[in-house]
Every structure is written in C-alpha cells, then in structure tokens.
Design an enzyme around this catalytic site. Structure first.
Site, short mmCIF file in Angstrom:
data_model
loop_
_atom_site.label_atom_id
_atom_site.label_comp_id
_atom_site.label_asym_id
_atom_site.label_seq_id
_atom_site.Cartn_x
_atom_site.Cartn_y
_atom_site.Cartn_z
CG ASP A 11 -2.25 0.70 0.95
OD1 ASP A 11 -2.33 1.49 -0.01
OD2 ASP A 11 -3.21 0.45 1.71
CG ASP B 185 -8.90 2.66 -0.56
OD1 ASP B 185 -8.45 1.51 -0.74
OD2 ASP B 185 -8.24 3.58 -0.03
#
Length: 709
Positions: free
Chosen positions: A450, A515
């Site tokens: 990430d 997301d």
C-alpha cells in the site's frame, strides 16, 4: 564509414502500420494507424502529405518530429528542454544511425554542436497492435546537462480526430472519463503527487467522429510510469494535432553528467478501427503477452478474503481465525491480513516503519494464524506499506533524516505519516531486509503493498528534488523482492487506485482498483480502468451491504455481479451476514470459479448504453462462450430500457443463452423466465436485434452465460 540512414522505416503489427520519415534532421511519423498494403509506396505517401507555404509562415513547415525541438523552430511544445547554464538550449539534430530488428527500431539523432544525442526506441510486435515508444537523451558534452523535460516520443493524430477522452477522478472515484472536443490549442494535465494519482491518470483516447464501443477509429495512449507526469494534447494553428506524455521533472531534479543518459518512461499506444472496446482488446492482448503475465496464468486467480472492512485495526487472533473459518466455508482461497498486525499499530497514528509483529496482540506471533489459514486450504497474504513511516515509530526515532522533506518548509499533515526516501540506498536496503525477513520466516503467498499519501515535499538527502529517484528506488526494491521470492504475488495499492499503471505492473501482479467497495461506484471505476487493464489485474471485492465510504446499501446480488468481472474477493464481516446473503455469496464464489478462466482470458466488449445502465461482456477468443453483465443504475427515462444488443459473437453460430445470476432469479420477468433453463438464439439475432431487459429496480443486475451449440 557507416551506411546512410534509410529514407523510411516501417513497422507492421497485426492490423497496424507505423511509418517514420528519416529524410530530415529528425525522425517524423508519416503514418500511424491502419495497416498499409505490403507494396505501399512510402515515398509517394510523403509526397501526398506535403504542404505549400502558408501566408505569414515559414517556407518549410517545422517538423512534428518524434521529439519536436526548439532549434528546429517548432511552434508547439518541445519534447526536449535542456541547457548548460543557460547555453545550448536550442537543440537541433541530424539522424546519424538507424538500427532495425524484428518489430522494433532505434533511431539516433545528434546535435554535435551542443553535445546531445537523442535515441528513439519504438516497438510494434508483428502479432499485436500496441506500439511502445521511449526517448533517451545522452549527454555527449564535457559539462553537466540540466534536463528540464524529455518526453516519450511525440505522436501525431489525424485531423479527423474530433474528441479527446481524459481519465480523471478522486480517491474512491478513480478512472472517470471526460470528453473534451478537440479545438485549436492544448489540453494539459499535470500530476505532482509522486504516484500515478487518483485524479490525473496518465492516459488519453483520441477518437474520430461518431465513435462508440464497437465502431469508430480510436487512438489510445498510456504512460507506463508510477510518478509525476505530464499529458499534453495540442492542435496547432496549421491544423496538425499531436499527443505528448512524459515525466514531470522538478527544478534541478535531473542533471546529467558527461556520458550519462536519461530514459523517458515508455508510452504504450494502440490504434483500432473497432471502437473503444477494440483499443481495450489490443491493450489487454499486449498485457497478457508479457513474459511476467505467465505468473498469472500458472494457476486460477484465487478468491480473496481481506480483513480490513471486517476488523479494521481491532485485531484479535481468535476473531481472525473465526473469520478464516467462515471464509473457507464459502469457498475463499486466499486470506489476507490487512493493516494492524505490526508493532504499535492500533490506529493510523503509529507503527509504520516497524515491520515486526506486535506481540501484545499476537503473543505467539503470526505463526498460529497462518497455520490455521493454511490448514483450511487457503493461502495467506499480508498488508504492508514500506514506503511510509509514522513519526511515532522506532524507525523514525532512529532515522528522522530518512524521510523526504524540503526544510525549512513544514511537512503537510497527511494521514499522520511521512514518506521514506527510497532514493537512499540505506533506506532501500533496510526496507528490503525487513520485508525479506517476513517472507523468509512465514509462508506468505501474497503482499498487499500500500501507499497512503502523496509525496508532498519530495526533497532528497542532497536537498535536490527526489521524486524521480523515489520511483526508481521503489522499482528496485520490488524487483529485488521478486527475485528473492519469485512465488510471492504483490498487489499495487495506493489508497486504492492511485498507482495502477503499466510501469508498476511490470513488478506486481494486480492493482487494488479503488478503496470504494460500493458496487455502483465500482462499475464506473472498473469500466474506466478496463480500457487498459484486463480483468485478472483488477482487484474487485464484495464489500459490506452498507458501504462505509458512500453510505449506500446495495444488494448482495449486485455486489457479486460487479466483483465477478475482476479478480474476485470479499471484504466484509462474514459473521454479520444473514443466512440468505451468506448462501448467495457462496453461490457467487462458485459462479466465479466456474467462469474465471473465461473472464481472465476472453475479449472485453463494452456495450453502448444510456446513463442509467452499464452493460458489457467477456467473449472467448474462439467465440464459443461468453458472459454478459447488465446493471440498471437508475430508473430509465421511459418505461423500458432499449433492447440489449450484444457484441463480439459469431453471427453464423447459435448460442444457448442462460440466466446464471442472480440465483434465485427475480420472479415474474419474461426474459428471466425464458432464459432460466437456456434458450437457443442465433449470434446474428443477439447482435442485430438483442434482448429486452426487464423492468428492474435501480441497482439491480443480471448476468447471462452464452455457449455455442
């Protein structure tokens, strides 16, 4: 004495030709588009394209070269900007060498007076339709060359191009298309976020006249680079139009010592006369033909379960083992432990940089959880964010100088974290060692890598801008991890879809598309990114009924139908599901497993529909099988949606058409009743006449399976 350069260079793909005119001082694209006849007279093409002198204009039109140059008098944006303390800025070159090989060419052009060589490398595979192009600038002088810009090769588009299609968005709303009518002047997008970005995706479509998903001429462009970039699409007053992409360099960031070279990111391009879906199919075929894609064909893409939206930072080994039990029971094949497992990580305010297990939460380490997951027949995956550090961490307390910064300017507060300077060898070595130790200690099959903040102040150790060096450092660490652990798959996540380019995908195995797990948002997001990436690279998860980002509630049937057409996963609290949703999710996973070979190898055909609908299909290369998806986003303007005309089928064949989702089907719908057990329909009828979608509530979806009979 070296041979004189050829007058013309021609590269041919399956349906595409590229012709470069090498008779002047710089290489110029004479044609890029439909494949020419084998005996086409290239010299005559050049004659037919000549222009007469225009009023109040140069007698010879300045060349729109692969790198337009200031020294050539080009009136648009130059593809190269460099100087030596303000001198030698008006670069002008002559072609000195052309090297041909199967499907590729390298052309060297030299400015002997100013000590600069430009090298253009272009590749067009004979069995494909994707052009890859890179520019290299070499400092032949005896002093430092300050490089302000060196774009990938500039490509012209024909005067018939009517529209630019840009890709824009925001966090949790990436890859949205915006149409801009082509007019005199420039369309420009610049990204300074240090990653590919959510808002300025480095891609563009140029389309000719009335154009749709299946019809029309389209040129597609994508920059394979994971950092700062610039897009420039301009129409000059003389009617010529062109597209430029390149890395956006900060002041003083690139200084070439004598003999040193700078390589632009690669521009990846495709042309199609079969609409936007045709361009997508060309990109997908190219991506799937890469050697590294063989990793993804070695086994079916496993069904994911990600813990984030079930537990967030509230980690408890017993609870996680229970989630693993529930995941295995519905058919999950890979269990991914997300953020919160490492030292001090009870929120996003601490712990980044300290990649060791928090024994206050996991007193026996990760071993028992991993053993439990693997004992259930699932792979184990782990979330990491190695480029970042919290000020509240042991690593930052030991090495505060390791962060990117531009003192005395204050850092921006951004998720309570700072960016480590991957341009420093010591930083790269430390982070490689930390992740390598985890992978050596545990049987981890998958890393979710990430990156949750921008490079707001990318100053390196020497005080110079360090954004370029950070991206190259990231590539280096990923390459080292791939070499040390070739079986481990890596996902590129950057607050969702903030780093989803073909540069990072040379070193990773999929992207986290967004997301947002809101299925309706995801339909548009996946539609945009699917322009360039095939389904097996796009992470797509079934989220909770109530999306924590949008607050919208979407049925399990529609959540499954959306996630089905990516790399399928689940990211929800399985213990909170009622029996009906759990059973339907299990059926959806079984449906994905039945058809993932098709989804991850077939041709994408998006269908032109109104604003209230999204429809598309995946068709096998041999046209023997297909899946088509239809979603009613909002109420249609009229009582009924237009007939659903399919695409990509064999018109000479008949197909058994069956409703395969949702299960059980919505009752009382004539189409669903007719197709519940399958109906035989000709491909020609399905494409020319189509099917009448039933009246559906907004947010409802269905999936059809077609099999040739």
């Amino acid at each position: 004495m070296s041979a004189a350069p050829p007058a013309f260079v021609r590269l041919d793909g399956a349906h595409t030709s590229l012709v470069i005119d090498c008779r002047g001082g710089a290489p110029v694209v004479l044609h890029w588009g439909a494949r020419l006849a084998d005996d086409a007279d290239l010299a005559m093409l050049a004659v037919l394209s000549q222009r007469e002198e225009a009023p109040c204009s140069p007698a010879q039109t300045p060349a729109l070269a692969l790198t337009p140059l200031l020294g050539a008098g080009f009136p648009g944006r130059p593809g190269l900007a460099c100087h030596r303390d303000g001198q030698g800025w008006a670069t002008w070159t002559e072609i000195v060498a052309v090297r041909r090989s199967d499907g590729s060419v390298e052309i060297d052009s030299r400015d002997a007076a100013n000590g600069v060589t430009l090298r253009h490398a272009l590749t067009l595979a004979p069995d494909g339709d994707v052009l890859r192009a890179r520019t290299t600038v070499i400092n032949d002088g005896d002093a430092v060359l300050a490089l302000e810009a060196c774009d990938a090769p500039t490509l012209p588009v024909p005067a018939a191009v009517s529209d630019w299609l840009l890709f824009e968005g925001r966090w949790a709303g990436e890859f949205q298309l915006r149409r801009v009518a082509r007019a005199m002047g420039a369309v420009s997008r610049e990204n300074r976020r240090g990653r590919t970005s959510h808002d300025a995706y480095p891609a563009l479509l140029a389309q000719v006249g009335p154009c749709g998903e299946q019809v029309g001429e389209v040129f597609g462009f994508h920059l394979a680079w994971s950092g700062n970039h610039r897009l420039w699409a301009e129409t000059l007053s003389d009617g010529r139009a062109y597209v430029q992409f390149g890395e956006l360099l900060f002041p003083g960031e690139m200084r070439l010592a004598p003999g040193a070279a700078y390589h632009s990111p690669e521009l990846v391009c495709a042309w199609s006369d079969r609409g936007r879906s045709g361009v997508s199919q060309a990109f997908h075929a190219h991506v799937r033909a890469r050697p590294q894609h063989a990793r993804l064909r070695a086994k079916p893409r496993p069904v994911h379960y990600n813990t984030w939206e079930a537990v967030y930072f509230d980690h408890d080994p017993a609870r996680l083992m229970q989630l693993a039990d529930q995941a295995a029971a519905i058919g999950v094949e890979r269990f991914v432990l997300d953020d919160g497992w490492f030292l001090g990580r009870r929120s996003d305010r601490a712990g980044l940089g300290d990649w060791t297990v928090d024994h206050t939460v996991y007193p026996d380490g990760l071993g028992p959880l991993i053993a439990h997951v693997r004992g259930l027949g699932m792979e184990f995956g782990l979330w990491v964010e190695p480029e970042m550090v919290n000020p509240d961490s042991d690593l930052y307390r030991a090495h505060p100088e390791w962060v990117l910064a531009t003192p005395p300017a204050p850092q921006l507060d951004f998720r309570h974290q700072l960016v480590l300077d991957f341009g420093r060898p010591a930083v790269r070595d430390h982070l490689f060692a930390a992740i390598d130790a985890l992978l050596r200690e545990h049987p981890i099959a998958y890393l979710k890598w990430d990156m949750n903040r921008d490079l707001s102040h990318p100053g390196g150790a020497d005080g110079r801008a360090g954004a370029h060096a950070h991206v190259l450092g990231l590539y280096d660490v990923l390459a080292r991890l791939r070499a040390a652990h070739p079986a481990v798959e890596i996902e590129s996540c950057a607050s969702g879809g903030g780093r989803a380019d073909l540069g990072i995908l040379d070193l990773t195995d999929r992207v986290w598309t967004s997301d947002s797990n809101d299925a309706l948002d995801r339909l548009a997001i996946q539609r945009g990114l699917s322009t360039f990436l095939p389904a097996e690279l796009m992470g797509a998860h079934v989220g909770p009924a109530d999306c924590h980002i949008t607050g919208r509630r979407v049925s399990m049937a529609t959540r499954v139908a959306t996630a089905l057409f990516g790399h399928f996963g689940v990211e929800a609290d399985l213990g909170a599901l009622d029996d009906a949703d759990r059973a339907q999710l299990s059926e959806g996973i079984a449906l994905y497993k039945r058809h993932r070979a098709l989804i991850h190898a077939g041709d994408l055909v998006r269908l032109d529909r109104g604003e209230s609908e999204i429809a598309f299909g995946i068709v096998a290369a041999d046209r023997t099988e297909a899946l088509f998806s239809y979603t009613q986003l909002t109420e249609p303007r009229g009582y009924y949606a237009d007939p659903l005309r399919l695409a990509g089928l064999d018109p000479q064949s008949s197909y058994r058409v069956q409703l395969v989702w949702p299960r059980p089907p919505l009752g009382g719908k004539p189409l669903f009743t007719a197709l519940s057990d399958g109906a035989i329909v000709s491909g020609q009828s399905l494409m020319a006449i189509g099917l009448q979608p039933p009246r559906l509530h907004p947010q409802a979806a269905f999936v059809l399976h077609l099999e040739r009979v």
